[in-house]
Design a protein around this motif. Structure first.
Motif, PDB file in Angstrom:
ATOM      1  N   VAL A 269       0.833  -1.206   0.000  1.00  0.00           N
ATOM      2  CA  VAL A 269       0.000   0.000   0.000  1.00  0.00           C
ATOM      3  C   VAL A 269       0.867   1.256   0.000  1.00  0.00           C
ATOM      4  O   VAL A 269       0.552   2.242  -0.680  1.00  0.00           O
ATOM      5  CB  VAL A 269      -0.959   0.000   1.210  1.00  0.00           C
ATOM      6  CG1 VAL A 269      -1.606   1.379   1.396  1.00  0.00           C
ATOM      7  CG2 VAL A 269      -2.041  -1.053   1.021  1.00  0.00           C
ATOM      8  N   SER A 270       1.962   1.232   0.742  1.00  0.00           N
ATOM      9  CA  SER A 270       2.877   2.386   0.764  1.00  0.00           C
ATOM     10  C   SER A 270       3.459   2.637  -0.621  1.00  0.00           C
ATOM     11  O   SER A 270       3.484   3.787  -1.102  1.00  0.00           O
ATOM     12  CB  SER A 270       4.003   2.144   1.778  1.00  0.00           C
ATOM     13  OG  SER A 270       3.497   2.006   3.086  1.00  0.00           O
ATOM     14  N   TRP A 271       3.907   1.576  -1.271  1.00  0.00           N
ATOM     15  CA  TRP A 271       4.475   1.719  -2.620  1.00  0.00           C
ATOM     16  C   TRP A 271       3.411   2.148  -3.626  1.00  0.00           C
ATOM     17  O   TRP A 271       3.652   3.044  -4.454  1.00  0.00           O
ATOM     18  CB  TRP A 271       5.098   0.396  -3.058  1.00  0.00           C
ATOM     19  CG  TRP A 271       6.372   0.055  -2.345  1.00  0.00           C
ATOM     20  CD1 TRP A 271       7.153   0.904  -1.611  1.00  0.00           C
ATOM     21  CD2 TRP A 271       7.014  -1.229  -2.289  1.00  0.00           C
ATOM     22  NE1 TRP A 271       8.231   0.237  -1.085  1.00  0.00           N
ATOM     23  CE2 TRP A 271       8.181  -1.076  -1.495  1.00  0.00           C
ATOM     24  CE3 TRP A 271       6.722  -2.482  -2.823  1.00  0.00           C
ATOM     25  CZ2 TRP A 271       9.048  -2.130  -1.231  1.00  0.00           C
ATOM     26  CZ3 TRP A 271       7.593  -3.538  -2.561  1.00  0.00           C
ATOM     27  CH2 TRP A 271       8.739  -3.355  -1.775  1.00  0.00           C
ATOM     28  N   LEU A 272       2.252   1.515  -3.582  1.00  0.00           N
ATOM     29  CA  LEU A 272       1.170   1.847  -4.516  1.00  0.00           C
ATOM     30  C   LEU A 272       0.754   3.306  -4.363  1.00  0.00           C
ATOM     31  O   LEU A 272       0.586   4.020  -5.360  1.00  0.00           O
ATOM     32  CB  LEU A 272      -0.031   0.935  -4.283  1.00  0.00           C
ATOM     33  CG  LEU A 272      -1.294   1.255  -5.094  1.00  0.00           C
ATOM     34  CD1 LEU A 272      -1.026   1.107  -6.580  1.00  0.00           C
ATOM     35  CD2 LEU A 272      -2.455   0.363  -4.657  1.00  0.00           C
ATOM     36  N   THR A 273       0.605   3.754  -3.131  1.00  0.00           N
ATOM     37  CA  THR A 273       0.211   5.140  -2.885  1.00  0.00           C
ATOM     38  C   THR A 273       1.255   6.106  -3.424  1.00  0.00           C
ATOM     39  O   THR A 273       0.919   7.123  -4.042  1.00  0.00           O
ATOM     40  CB  THR A 273       0.005   5.379  -1.383  1.00  0.00           C
ATOM     41  OG1 THR A 273      -0.967   4.451  -0.879  1.00  0.00           O
ATOM     42  CG2 THR A 273      -0.471   6.800  -1.119  1.00  0.00           C
ATOM     43  N   ALA A 274       2.525   5.788  -3.200  1.00  0.00           N
ATOM     44  CA  ALA A 274       3.608   6.651  -3.686  1.00  0.00           C
ATOM     45  C   ALA A 274       3.576   6.749  -5.211  1.00  0.00           C
ATOM     46  O   ALA A 274       3.718   7.842  -5.778  1.00  0.00           O
ATOM     47  CB  ALA A 274       4.957   6.106  -3.223  1.00  0.00           C
ATOM     48  N   ILE A 275       3.372   5.613  -5.881  1.00  0.00           N
ATOM     49  CA  ILE A 275       3.329   5.605  -7.347  1.00  0.00           C
ATOM     50  C   ILE A 275       2.149   6.430  -7.856  1.00  0.00           C
ATOM     51  O   ILE A 275       2.287   7.234  -8.792  1.00  0.00           O
ATOM     52  CB  ILE A 275       3.250   4.159  -7.870  1.00  0.00           C
ATOM     53  CG1 ILE A 275       4.561   3.419  -7.571  1.00  0.00           C
ATOM     54  CG2 ILE A 275       2.970   4.139  -9.371  1.00  0.00           C
ATOM     55  CD1 ILE A 275       4.496   1.928  -7.843  1.00  0.00           C
ATOM     56  N   LEU A 276       0.976   6.262  -7.235  1.00  0.00           N
ATOM     57  CA  LEU A 276      -0.203   7.012  -7.654  1.00  0.00           C
ATOM     58  C   LEU A 276      -0.022   8.512  -7.417  1.00  0.00           C
ATOM     59  O   LEU A 276      -0.472   9.340  -8.224  1.00  0.00           O
ATOM     60  CB  LEU A 276      -1.440   6.512  -6.903  1.00  0.00           C
ATOM     61  CG  LEU A 276      -1.913   5.097  -7.255  1.00  0.00           C
ATOM     62  CD1 LEU A 276      -3.090   4.692  -6.369  1.00  0.00           C
ATOM     63  CD2 LEU A 276      -2.299   5.005  -8.723  1.00  0.00           C
TER      64      LEU A 276
END
Length: 295
Positions: free
Chosen positions: A211-218
């Protein structure tokens, strides 16, 4: 806010039950006190031996009691305040509500699966379930396009993305560093004690890190859903990292050896999360129709 009545009822139930459960965890007493226990792996573990967490290790009990203190003194008041403001139509209140519910979901999921069986098992399961449904309903109530208009151009997307990438990567590497030696050597992971598996590590590697990585990418792609996730994750991080900092302090006070990296990483990340939370709350613009209750 959609499903406002259902969310309000769930939030009230969570507040009351969590406050009672946390108080019992903090103040319950009785039991033989600390004593040694030999695990199925032949490891000697010192059990806490008192109160609700008497069958947990000293390390786990110290963490649980510290988290109960944070839940009682920070989590429950935040949940009450956020639901009051959310019902008034405040966007900040709704975002704070989502982040706080994420804290309760993670907390009582970990209690349900990690703690040794105790008299509050069903209460922990109920809190996990209510937090899950309240969180899902709250997240579903947001219009991401309208949210992007209300957050404004001052939203620090890149700094938050960098912070989340760093935090997710650090947690991932920390837990993989704990697990990898046991896999390579076919041994029991350090810190497993009398528990059956590494539940917290599974939750963090399976949910928190992605979730941390996905949020950063978005956020870096300026995706509207990234704004919602970024705000909620920062709010959840501020509360959860406060609990983790309290756990570190609780373990140290209980005489448990805590790695230096953990003593530095969690408090530092906690401070940064609160800075971002403060900045985020200042950048959010309340909708023009604030004050009217949504159906």
């Amino acid at each position: 806010m959609k499903q406002q009545k259902s969310i309000t009822i769930l939030a009230i139930c969570i507040s009351v039950l969590a406050a009672a459960a946390a108080a019992i965890g903090i103040f319950s007493a009785g039991g033989p006190g600390k004593h040694a226990f030999t695990t199925i792996h032949g490891e000697q573990v010192i059990l806490f031996g008192k109160g609700l967490y008497r069958f947990d290790s000293v390390s786990m009990a110290a963490q649980a009691i510290a988290q109960d203190v944070v839940t009682l003194c920070l989590g429950v008041p935040l949940l009450i305040v956020s639901i009051v403001f959310a019902r008034r139509g405040s966007l900040r209140g709704r975002l704070l509500l989502a982040g706080t519910l994420a804290y309760f979901l993670y907390t009582y999921m970990s209690y349900s699966f990690t703690s040794m069986y105790n008299s509050l098992f069903l209460a922990d399961v109920a809190l996990m379930s209510m937090s899950f449904f309240a969180f899902v309903l709250t997240m579903m109530s947001f219009d991401t396009r309208a949210l992007s208009e209300n957050i404004g151009d001052r939203f620090p997307a890149k700094p938050i993305a960098v912070f989340l990438l760093f935090l997710g990567t650090s947690v991932g590497l920390m837990w993989l560093g704990k697990i990898e030696p046991s896999l390579l050597n076919d041994t029991v992971p350090s810190g497993l004690e009398q528990y059956t598996t590494l539940v917290i590590q599974a939750m963090d590697l399976g949910f928190i890190v992605p979730v941390s990585w996905l949020t950063a990418i978005l956020l870096l792609r300026k995706n509207p859903f990234g704004l919602l996730l970024g705000t909620v994750v920062c709010m959840k991080a501020a509360t959860m990292l406060t609990a983790l900092t309290a756990m570190v302090i609780g373990q140290v006070l209980a005489g448990v050896a805590v790695p230096a990296a953990v003593c530095v990483l969690f408090p530092a990340a906690n401070a940064i999360a609160f800075v971002f939370l403060f900045v985020l709350l200042r950048t959010i613009k309340e909708p023009a129709n604030k004050g009217g209750k949504a159906a």
